[in-house]
Design an enzyme around this catalytic site. Structure first.
Site, PDB file in Angstrom:
ATOM      1  N   SER A 218       0.878  -1.059  -0.102  1.00  0.00           N
ATOM      2  CA  SER A 218       0.126  -0.031  -0.206  1.00  0.00           C
ATOM      3  C   SER A 218       0.908   1.231   0.002  1.00  0.00           C
ATOM      4  CB  SER A 218      -0.804   0.116   1.376  1.00  0.00           C
ATOM      5  OG  SER A 218      -1.880   0.691   1.039  1.00  0.00           O
ATOM      6  N   GLU A 354      -9.007  -5.346  -4.787  1.00  0.00           N
ATOM      7  CA  GLU A 354      -8.304  -4.635  -3.661  1.00  0.00           C
ATOM      8  C   GLU A 354      -9.337  -3.805  -2.761  1.00  0.00           C
ATOM      9  OE1 GLU A 354      -5.387  -4.030  -2.876  1.00  0.00           O
ATOM     10  OE2 GLU A 354      -4.109  -4.891  -4.563  1.00  0.00           O
ATOM     11  N   HIS A 445      -7.404  -5.810  -0.218  1.00  0.00           N
ATOM     12  CA  HIS A 445      -6.230  -5.027  -0.008  1.00  0.00           C
ATOM     13  C   HIS A 445      -5.451  -5.522   1.332  1.00  0.00           C
ATOM     14  CE1 HIS A 445      -4.014  -1.191  -0.832  1.00  0.00           C
ATOM     15  NE2 HIS A 445      -4.152  -0.903   0.594  1.00  0.00           N
TER      16      HIS A 445
END
Length: 548
Positions: A218, A354, A445
């Protein structure tokens, strides 16, 4: 007499060796580093050192300054507990407070060392950069403990870096103060300082400063791209892995320091945002006196959620990484296009689903979303919903995933492959059996993190592990360790992970059922239409929001 001398030499040598066991040989191993002696703990074949300072506390006059040297200590410093996380708000934090366990004094790192390591071993080193949108996160997460990597013969390091406005902030008086220093993205300066600490100290733990792999997810994956393109990071690492870090502009990858911008994603400069923040706290002017007042604010007043008015009546916004022209000289996308990145072996990839919802734009139906593609509308429909029967939520999730992460990852990989560097793309889609009802469209995610670290009992892992979970974790952890060792993730007992090339465009597909196979990318049609849209005038129409 000669025999007596030989015996004495053997005895003395044996005695010295007994006093200097391998890092993991003693229950309380001690190691001398540049700032003093640290003592960790060894158990189950792994020596762990926690809470080692790699820079001085960035407080008082050092707030919004590059990381300063650690003050050496006398005696032995216990390295048995994690240091505080960097100051952050976070979900559920009351206004005017910071999350418990976080502090402005936070520049600490942690090490996991294979048992018996000695300075001569030159073990590969992996440095993890945590995610959290540059406003949250920690190097002390249970999901990223390094025991499994250490048992693979790899040293793992995690660390904290400054977050929110303490990590990325600009103000005119800061630009004028200490003109020889870089400004703006103090988080990146912290990352560079942590990597420099590795260069200076990791050999004492048995690590090889010439074999360092950075990896992050991320915001940490975005940081990997930034470090690949920041000149000051050159020589501090030798391989890179970006999890869900994009690769193009548009996801908080660099706001101008002091020039307003015609780009609708960054309409105001970082300094303007800093001025507006100061005014919110009743601080007028932009001189040294105003800066002193900013430094006198409490850490709780600085953190306050990481957002402030953009000064133009628009949404509240946080600056994110800053293009200051000295440290961060360009975005990753511009560097890749010009071939100015560090040319090192690369692993890059993303999860299959995600983030859903209005992460990229505010479209409320499939028709509205596809209309944003303009002249590419029919191509988008054919790629994402060829039968016209998919739910909007699924289409939107896949679009968000491809726009922000999957296509930018392919974009970046192509430039590394073109530079004759190994590039490996992964597509993580595995969903544990007991989570498939909740994760209908694929892996979300960060879903891969506990598997890559082989920490399935962490809070982000499966509730109850199965043999399939354990096999996916074993394989991924071994791929990552192999890459750290040699620059190639492949090895005995693993499915072949093809080196990405534009001719075959093969990737590693970690499928929903846990089957892992190297194959041509089945997302090609989707990524191709995203590539066309993100490279043309449609970009402004499609992306009305974003950021991680």
């Amino acid at each position: 007499m000669k025999k007596v001398l030989v015996v004495l030499i053997i005895i003395i040598g044996s005695s010295l060796q007994a006093q200097n066991p391998g890092i993991g040989d003693a229950a309380s191993p001690s190691v001398r580093i540049s700032s003093g002696i640290v003592r960790g703990i060894a158990q189950d074949g792994v020596a762990v050192f926690k809470g080692i300072p790699y820079a001085a506390p960035p407080v008082g006059e050092y707030r919004w300054r590059p990381p300063q040297p650690v003050i050496p200590w006398e005696g032995i410093r216990d390295a048995l507990a994690f240091g505080p996380d960097c100051a952050q708000g976070g979900w559920g934090t009351a206004p005017g407070t910071i999350r418990e366990g976080s502090s402005e004094d936070c520049l600490y790192l942690n090490l996991w060392i294979p048992a018996g390591a000695r300075p001569k071993n030159k073990l590969p080193v992996m440095v993890w950069i945590h995610g959290g949108a540059f406003v949250g996160g920690s190097g002390a997460s249970a999901a990223t403990s390094g025991e499994a990597f250490a048992k693979q013969g790899v040293i793992l390091m995690t660390f904290n870096y400054r977050l929110g406005r303490l990590g990325h902030f600009a103000f005119p008086a800061l630009s004028a103060e200490h003109p020889d220093e870089p400004k703006g993205s103090y988080a990146f300066m912290d990352m560079i300082a942590a990597l420099q600490w590795v260069q200076d100290n990791i050999a004492a733990f048995g690590g090889d400063p010439n074999n360092v792999t950075i990896f992050g997810q991320s915001a940490g994956g975005v940081a990997v791209h930034s470090l690949l393109t920041i000149p000051q990071a050159k020589g501090l690492f030798h391989k890179a892995i970006s999890h869900s870090g994009g690769g193009r502009d548009g996801v908080l990858t660099g706001r101008p320091m002091n020039k307003e911008n015609a780009d609708p994603f960054y309409p105001v400069s970082a300094e303007t945002i800093g001025i507006n923040f100061a005014r919110r706290h009743g601080i007028d002017g932009t001189d040294a006196n105003a800066l002193a007042k900013l430094r006198s604010l409490s850490v709780e007043e600085i953190v306050d959620g990481g957002q402030e008015s953009d000064g133009e009546g628009g949404p509240r916004t946080y600056s994110g990484p800053i293009l200051d022209g000295k440290l961060v000289v360009e975005t990753a996308e511009s560097a890749y296009k010009a071939g100015r990145q560090l040319n090192v072996p690369l692993i890059i990839g993303s999860c299959s689903a995600e983030i859903g919802g209005s992460f990229v734009n505010f479209a409320g139906t499939k028709e509205e979303l596809f209309s944003l593609f303009g002249e590419l509308e029919d191509d988008a429909k054919a790629a994402y919903d060829p039968e016209g029967n998919k739910e909007f939520d699924e289409v939107q999730t896949l679009f968000n995933t491809d726009w922000v992460w999957a296509e930018p990852a392919r974009f970046a990989a192509r430039f590394f492959a073109a530079g004759d560097m190994p590039a490996y793309i992964f597509h993580y889609g595995y969903v544990p059996a007991n989570m498939r009802e909740r994760m209908r469209y694929g892996a979300g995610h960060g879903a891969e993190i506990p598997y890559v670290f082989n920490n399935l009992n962490s809070r982000r892992g499966a509730d109850k592990t199965t043999k399939a979970d354990e096999e996916v974790a074993r394989i991924l952890n071994t791929y990552w360790a192999n890459f750290a060792k040699t620059g190639n993730p492949n090895g005995a007992g693993l499915p072949v992970w093809p080196n990405y090339g534009t001719a075959k465009e093969e990737i590693l597909d970690i499928q929903p059922d846990g089957n892992i196979v190297g194959k041509p990318d089945t997302r090609k049609a989707r990524l191709d239409v995203i590539e066309k849209a993100s490279s043309g005038s449609n970009r402004v129409r499609i992306q009305s929001r974003g950021g991680i």
